[in-house]
Design an enzyme around this catalytic site. Structure first.
Site, PDB file in Angstrom:
ATOM      1  N   ILE A  53      -7.996   3.311  -3.706  1.00 36.69           N
ATOM      2  CA  ILE A  53      -8.748   2.552  -4.707  1.00 36.69           C
ATOM      3  C   ILE A  53     -10.189   2.383  -4.226  1.00 36.69           C
ATOM      4  O   ILE A  53     -10.421   2.074  -3.051  1.00 36.69           O
ATOM      5  CB  ILE A  53      -8.114   1.152  -4.949  1.00 36.69           C
ATOM      6  CG1 ILE A  53      -6.589   1.245  -5.183  1.00 36.69           C
ATOM      7  CG2 ILE A  53      -8.821   0.435  -6.105  1.00 36.69           C
ATOM      8  CD1 ILE A  53      -6.141   2.006  -6.398  1.00 36.69           C
ATOM      9  N   SER A  59       0.844  -1.199   0.000  1.00 38.55           N
ATOM     10  CA  SER A  59       0.000   0.000   0.000  1.00 38.55           C
ATOM     11  C   SER A  59       0.873   1.240   0.000  1.00 38.55           C
ATOM     12  O   SER A  59       2.007   1.210   0.507  1.00 38.55           O
ATOM     13  CB  SER A  59      -0.879   0.019   1.258  1.00 38.55           C
ATOM     14  OG  SER A  59      -1.469   1.292   1.417  1.00 38.55           O
ATOM     15  N   TYR A  64      -1.438  -1.674  10.262  1.00 40.51           N
ATOM     16  CA  TYR A  64      -1.586  -1.868   8.813  1.00 40.51           C
ATOM     17  C   TYR A  64      -0.315  -1.429   8.082  1.00 40.51           C
ATOM     18  O   TYR A  64       0.192  -2.143   7.198  1.00 40.51           O
ATOM     19  CB  TYR A  64      -2.798  -1.056   8.339  1.00 40.51           C
ATOM     20  CG  TYR A  64      -3.141  -1.173   6.875  1.00 40.51           C
ATOM     21  CD1 TYR A  64      -3.756  -2.311   6.363  1.00 40.51           C
ATOM     22  CD2 TYR A  64      -2.879  -0.118   5.995  1.00 40.51           C
ATOM     23  CE1 TYR A  64      -4.091  -2.406   5.010  1.00 40.51           C
ATOM     24  CE2 TYR A  64      -3.213  -0.200   4.650  1.00 40.51           C
ATOM     25  CZ  TYR A  64      -3.824  -1.341   4.161  1.00 40.51           C
ATOM     26  OH  TYR A  64      -4.157  -1.430   2.823  1.00 40.51           O
TER      27      TYR A  64
END
Ligand code: NAP
Length: 244
Positions: A185, A139, A152
């Site tokens: 996205i 990411s 994350y």
């Protein structure tokens, strides 16, 4: 273009679904994996309806036994897996000060450890075939950091380190390992964000639009192809220019 068996994690929706459809349209047999078998089946039906070959495999990345069983089943049904797309991922956002241990563990387990265990499952076949493509979906925040997403971000930055190490370990066997760092996205994962946050993010994107799952899938399809045979250990940004 040569035809292979591709295994895509998190293929029931969003980016993984688009990757599976794109790889199938490139002529590959695809195995779709995630926890929700019914959703996988409906994506597999979509692929079959357009003449592609698709298999489904229920798999929970938080369980090593489940991962092993899914790959065993996939190889026996679809043949040796020589393309792996580690796409499945989850978020459990929160500021670090108050982050629960279980939220840290769940994200690292699914996004990073789960991806590593999947790679271990496909390595023997790829080595034997002397051909392999591993694409890890990281990411943009794995490169930039992001407050409120320490777990994350750590998992996604970890995937970049894993990519670079394995590129060096596996290069002599003609196995390439690359990472993609998507920006914002349009999927279920980002649908939960407020309109205000979305507008703020949009303002920082030079291409002035959010990405589509297909934007990421196109990059995956390229990195999985013979054309990308001399690219390994790279981190490909698919982010509309939001982080450079
Ligand atoms: P999504 O729409 O939330 O889909 C996530 C997929 O992962 C689903 O198919 C889900 O299926 C599967 N999954 C979740 N937990 C799993 C588990 N324990 N075992 C097996 N499968 C599991 O996400 P997305 O937006 O398409 O994101 C795909 C990847 O791109 C993720 O790694 C994400 O971090 C990354 N990414 C997304 C964005 C973005 O803006 N959307 C940006 C950068 C990176 P089940 O729930 O049925 O298991």
């Amino acid at each position: 273009m040569s035809s292979h068996t591709a295994f895509v994690t998190g293929a029931s929706r969003g980016i993984g679904r688009a990757c599976a459809i794109s790889l199938a349209s490139a002529g590959h047999r695809v195995v779709l994996a995630a926890r929700d078998l019914a959703k996988l089946e409906s994506v597999a039906e979509e692929i079959r309806a357009t003449g592609g070959t698709a298999f489904v495999s229920a798999m929970d990345l938080s369980s090593e036994d489940s991962i092993r069983a899914a790959f065993k089943q996939a190889a026996s049904e679809a043949g040796p897996i020589t393309i792996l797309v580690n796409n499945a991922g989850i978020t459990r956002d929160g500021l670090s000060m108050r982050m629960k241990r279980e939220d840290w563990d769940a994200v690292l387990q699914t996004n990073l450890t789960g991806s590593f265990l999947c790679i271990q499952q496909v390595m023997p076949a790829m080595m034997k075939e002397r051909w392999g493509r591993i694409v890890n979906i990281s990411s943009v925040v794995g490169e930039s950091g992001n407050p409120g997403q320490a777990n994350y971000v750590a998992s996604k930055a970890g995937l970049i380190g894993l990519t670079k190490s394995l590129a060096q370990e596996l290069g002599s066997r003609n196995i390439t390992v690359n990472a993609i760092t998507p920006g914002f996205i349009d999927t279920d994962m980002t649908a939960v964000l407020s309109e205000e946050v979305k507008q703020r993010m949009l303002a920082g994107i030079p291409l002035k639009r959010f990405g589509k799952p297909e934007d990421v899938a196109a990059a995956v399809r390229f990195l999985a192809s013979d054309d990308a045979g001399y690219i390994t250990g790279s981190v490909l940004r698919v982010n509309g220019g939001m982080y450079l």
